[in-house]
Write an enzyme that holds these catalytic residues in place. Sequence first.
Site, PDB file in Angstrom:
ATOM      1  N   ASP A 115      -8.849  -7.392  15.716  1.00  0.00           N
ATOM      2  CA  ASP A 115      -7.981  -7.204  15.349  1.00  0.00           C
ATOM      3  C   ASP A 115      -7.571  -8.534  15.380  1.00  0.00           C
ATOM      4  O   ASP A 115      -7.551 -10.119  15.375  1.00  0.00           O
ATOM      5  CB  ASP A 115      -7.107  -6.486  16.529  1.00  0.00           C
ATOM      6  CG  ASP A 115      -5.268  -6.527  16.507  1.00  0.00           C
ATOM      7  OD1 ASP A 115      -5.144  -5.393  16.234  1.00  0.00           O
ATOM      8  OD2 ASP A 115      -4.838  -7.740  16.449  1.00  0.00           O
ATOM      9  N   ASN A 160       2.334  -9.692   7.513  1.00  0.00           N
ATOM     10  CA  ASN A 160       3.288  -8.621   6.380  1.00  0.00           C
ATOM     11  C   ASN A 160       4.928  -9.043   6.345  1.00  0.00           C
ATOM     12  O   ASN A 160       5.668  -8.729   5.095  1.00  0.00           O
ATOM     13  CB  ASN A 160       3.373  -7.819   7.374  1.00  0.00           C
ATOM     14  CG  ASN A 160       2.362  -6.644   7.073  1.00  0.00           C
ATOM     15  OD1 ASN A 160       1.220  -6.690   5.884  1.00  0.00           O
ATOM     16  ND2 ASN A 160       1.571  -6.152   7.867  1.00  0.00           N
ATOM     17  N   HIS A 189       3.749  -6.726   2.184  1.00  0.00           N
ATOM     18  CA  HIS A 189       3.005  -5.582   2.567  1.00  0.00           C
ATOM     19  C   HIS A 189       1.690  -5.370   1.749  1.00  0.00           C
ATOM     20  O   HIS A 189       0.648  -5.041   1.873  1.00  0.00           O
ATOM     21  CB  HIS A 189       3.380  -3.965   3.103  1.00  0.00           C
ATOM     22  CG  HIS A 189       4.552  -3.815   3.919  1.00  0.00           C
ATOM     23  ND1 HIS A 189       3.799  -4.277   5.709  1.00  0.00           N
ATOM     24  CD2 HIS A 189       5.561  -4.176   4.212  1.00  0.00           C
ATOM     25  CE1 HIS A 189       4.911  -3.302   6.714  1.00  0.00           C
ATOM     26  NE2 HIS A 189       5.683  -4.212   6.422  1.00  0.00           N
ATOM     27  N   ASP A 207      -1.493  -5.576   2.933  1.00  0.00           N
ATOM     28  CA  ASP A 207      -2.914  -4.781   2.499  1.00  0.00           C
ATOM     29  C   ASP A 207      -4.163  -5.788   1.856  1.00  0.00           C
ATOM     30  O   ASP A 207      -5.667  -5.140   1.945  1.00  0.00           O
ATOM     31  CB  ASP A 207      -2.014  -3.606   1.754  1.00  0.00           C
ATOM     32  CG  ASP A 207      -1.509  -2.635   2.073  1.00  0.00           C
ATOM     33  OD1 ASP A 207      -1.666  -2.615   3.242  1.00  0.00           O
ATOM     34  OD2 ASP A 207      -1.046  -2.202   1.152  1.00  0.00           O
ATOM     35  N   GLU A 258      -4.343  -2.784  11.848  1.00  0.00           N
ATOM     36  CA  GLU A 258      -4.813  -4.612  11.624  1.00  0.00           C
ATOM     37  C   GLU A 258      -6.185  -4.329  12.531  1.00  0.00           C
ATOM     38  O   GLU A 258      -6.959  -5.037  12.069  1.00  0.00           O
ATOM     39  CB  GLU A 258      -4.158  -5.657  11.533  1.00  0.00           C
ATOM     40  CG  GLU A 258      -3.888  -6.078  12.869  1.00  0.00           C
ATOM     41  CD  GLU A 258      -2.294  -4.840  13.772  1.00  0.00           C
ATOM     42  OE1 GLU A 258      -1.938  -5.590  14.116  1.00  0.00           O
ATOM     43  OE2 GLU A 258      -2.283  -4.465  12.781  1.00  0.00           O
TER      44      GLU A 258
END
Length: 632
Positions: free
Chosen positions: A362, A370, A375, A379, A405
Amino acid sequence: MTETARPPSPADTDLLGLLAQLDTLIERHLPAAGPGATRAPETLQRVLADLPVPIVCFDPPHGHATRSLNPRFTELFGYTLADIPSLTAFAAQALPDAAERAQVLQAWEAGFARLRTAGGTMAPGEYRLRCKDGSTREVRICGQIVADRVLIAFMDLTVQKRMLAELRLSERRHRLLADHAADVIWTLDLAGGLTYISPSIERLTGYTPQECLQLPLEALFAASSWSRLEQALAQARADQRAGRPLQIPPLELERRCKDGTCVWVELTMSAITDGDDRCVELLGISRDICARKHAEAQLQQARAAAEAATRALQAANAELRELATKDALTGAWNRRYFEHTAAAERTRAQRHGTPLSLILLDIDHFKAINDRFGHQAGDAALVALSALVRANLRRSDVLARWGGEEFALLLPHCDLHGAACVAEKLRAELAAATFATIGSLSASFGVGQLRPGETLDAWIKRVDDALYAAKHAGRNQVVIAGAEDAPVEPAAGALRLIWKPTYACGEPRIDQEHRELFSLANALIAAAGNPDSLLPALEAFMTHAVAHFAHEEAILRERGYADLDAHAAAHRRLIEHAQGMRAQAEAGAIGVGELVEFLYRDLVARHLLQEDARFFGLFSPSAPPSASSRPH
């Protein structure tokens, strides 16, 4: 049967000549009583008896009485002298039809009259005569005056007539077949000239047989087809010269039509041989295969269309599978596919007793990334992270986006130790990487090996708990779920090798050097982040490893270890690998993950726990003593 009016044949000439020679023979060699005396009948009889031709001797002045006949006549017709005392009696027996008999007797009387007045021979005639047993024979007869008597000679034509009739019938039958067959039948000399072609050629090509016979063979075929036919004819001529049998395979050729188009024909050829079994001509059959060629072309088109449709369907199905099983953003497998694959691999691993490990990772503080960079930057980081992870996996490993994530890695045939090394290598590479816009990031890892009988949900929860333990312990580290049996453990964001008594082989010097090797390896891992201490630590590790390998090989040689050569080769490969890492370290191009992977996977898991374990039996209490300890 009446006499056949025709010119004398060579056979007639031979028969007439025989009678003439017989007359000359008697004239020269039979004694005569004086001028005008008749020749001796008994001597004539002896001469006739030896002749191979059936002969009957009639006496014209006395009503054509039969004076004699030779044995060959009786063999042919079955009649004896008693059966046919006169010409009339012979005619009554041999010619049962009264009208025919009268006609033949009249002709014979006229012939005899000419013989008596003009001499010479009676013109040959062909007749069908009945034998004594009721059968009939086809004969040719001619007459000659010899010794004042009329000699009638017979030549049996029965077999010749039958063969000739059969030949004519066969010729008519074959001509009928050739003229009316749908296939084109032709003959060809070995020089390549047509000698016959059936009328069906006109239906096929528009050319009449006469036109085909006047054209060169090359003009009747398309250029490529003529080349193949010419090669076949050349081979036939070569076989004929060498005395080999002709074996010409069927040819599919394009034949030219009169209107300029072409038709496909299947051409087969065979040899027509003479009495010496030598080929004198080729017999060929050309069959129209345009319909078959058209069907083949249609079939090929249909097959190509079907294959194109299949490829399109396969591509569409692959695309659907991609959409159904892959994460659209990162290209990693989605959670649904991962759970399905993990369930299948779990069943396989438990059935065959093979290791199966799971890694959950993670990204640390991803929400803050973010919030700070947006975002789109987040991404992009997910895409780059998945590419980095995928580059470090085997083809059999499975990478999936677990959610948000978080990512999951399934590693078949990989135990806990190997999975821990993979996780540590990924952790180090992620921490050292630079990502566009956001700079650097780190991740926390949970690692666990499937236990016997463990359910999929229990296994995933156990690894997930280890992941959150790494988060709570400060992030950017690896936590192993149930690490009590592992030769590695996490320590301050890295791993260290743990020596256990079960790793001992029982030979004190080898075991002591192995423990020292573990200690130097841990020192090397600790020095990995410091370029000033990395090279000295690596040099110390390699110096000890080289010396240990030499000592170990000497002890095994003394013990008579059968696989010593292979074991020494494994030592050399490890040293070569370490030397390559030293070159990378000198260039500043080696990372912690690569060091850990070498030390655990290659040195400990594969060599010490597998290769070295093979010689442990040499040092058990029941093992034979070494050569140096044996009594002299």
